[in-house]
Design an enzyme around this catalytic site. Structure first.
Site, mmCIF file in Angstrom:
data_model
loop_
_atom_site.group_PDB
_atom_site.id
_atom_site.type_symbol
_atom_site.label_atom_id
_atom_site.label_comp_id
_atom_site.label_asym_id
_atom_site.label_seq_id
_atom_site.Cartn_x
_atom_site.Cartn_y
_atom_site.Cartn_z
ATOM 1 C CD GLU A 125 -2.830 -1.141 2.173
ATOM 2 O OE1 GLU A 125 -4.097 -1.081 2.120
ATOM 3 O OE2 GLU A 125 -2.372 -1.486 3.293
ATOM 4 C CD GLU A 146 -3.968 -6.482 2.985
ATOM 5 O OE1 GLU A 146 -3.187 -5.198 3.068
ATOM 6 O OE2 GLU A 146 -4.154 -7.049 1.860
#
Length: 269
Positions: A125, A146
């Protein structure tokens, strides 16, 4: 031990800042690192001599492994004990990490991720918030896995990945929790290029070129391109022609166009 290391390298009259993530043994992002990173980003963005920021990992084979899951689990336990619940009717506020990524995206200076190893979850990210992403070839993994531990990418992963690779591919990667090699990341558009190491050398070559560009033009171009997807076309075109004129009358614009007309400068790289 400092978790964020800063090195400054001269590039003519400008400075390139190299920022290294250093959190052995596993290279996790955590709250302490976020605090140091916040101060580092503030200082470097406020330093007019710094023209380009290059982020890389201090550990061999690791950019940022991912965010420290033990911290996320502790937060989960704390909130569950309070009976906390969440709904899109009441949006969660930004954290410090969210604000750092937003500042780097909006900064007038180019930001390069020199991805020297694995960057998953919160680590990738961070990469996606940078303007340029170069990934070193090797047995490294990039992406947003995730879902494999029951959560989702919470620092822009679903939003920025879809903008990079398109909705269909972002869904496949995120729902399957699939990470990819540097070469596959390049083929998908997740990074600009996969390079033979050391990646920092490639990043610095690009950084020196960027540092030599007129900073006002760099800032205007980054602002226009970064906002293009969210700006109506007519508004974006109006902003573009306005900033074009601003550069045309600027000292750098006037000087460099004059050199081209005089035959002492080429418009090609």
């Amino acid at each position: 031990m400092s978790l964020i290391e800063i090195e400054r390298r001269e590039a003519g009259a400008a400075t390139i800042a190299i920022v290294r993530f250093n959190n052995p043994p596993k290279g996790y992002m955590n709250a302490a690192m976020v605090g140091e990173l916040d101060a580092a980003v503030d200082g470097l963005l406020g330093d007019e001599s710094v023209r380009v920021l290059v982020f890389t990992g201090a550990l061999k084979g690791v950019f940022i492994e991912h965010y420290d899951v033990s911290e996320l689990l502790a937060l989960s336990e704390k909130l569950r004990a309070k009976g906390a619940s969440f709904s899109l009717d009441r949006l969660s506020p930004e954290s410090g990490y969210h604000r750092i990524l937003a500042r780097l995206e909006a900064a007038p200076k180019p930001v390069i991720a020199a991805i020297n190893g694995t960057a998953m979850g919160g680590g990738f990210e961070f990469c996606m918030a940078c303007d340029i992403r170069l990934a070193e070839r090797g047995p490294y993994w990039l992406g947003q896995p995730e879902i494999n531990i029951g959560i989702l990418a919470g620092a822009g992963g679903t939003q920025r990945l879809a903008r990079l690779v398109g909705e269909a591919r972002a869904l496949e990667l995120s729902l399957m929790g699939r990470t990819v090699s540097p070469d596959e990341a390049a083929s998908l558009g997740m990074v600009h290029a996969a390079v033979d190491g050391p990646v920092l050398d490639h990043a610095l070559t690009m950084a020196r070129r960027l540092a030599a560009q007129p900073p006002r033009a760099v800032a205007h171009i980054k602002r226009l391109v970064r906002s293009a997807a969210e700006t109506p076309l007519s508004q974006g075109l109006a902003q573009e022609r306005t900033l074009f004129m601003d550069l045309a009358v600027s000292d750098d614009g006037h000087r460099l166009m004059g050199e081209f007309v005089a035959g002492t400068r080429t418009i090609r790289d």
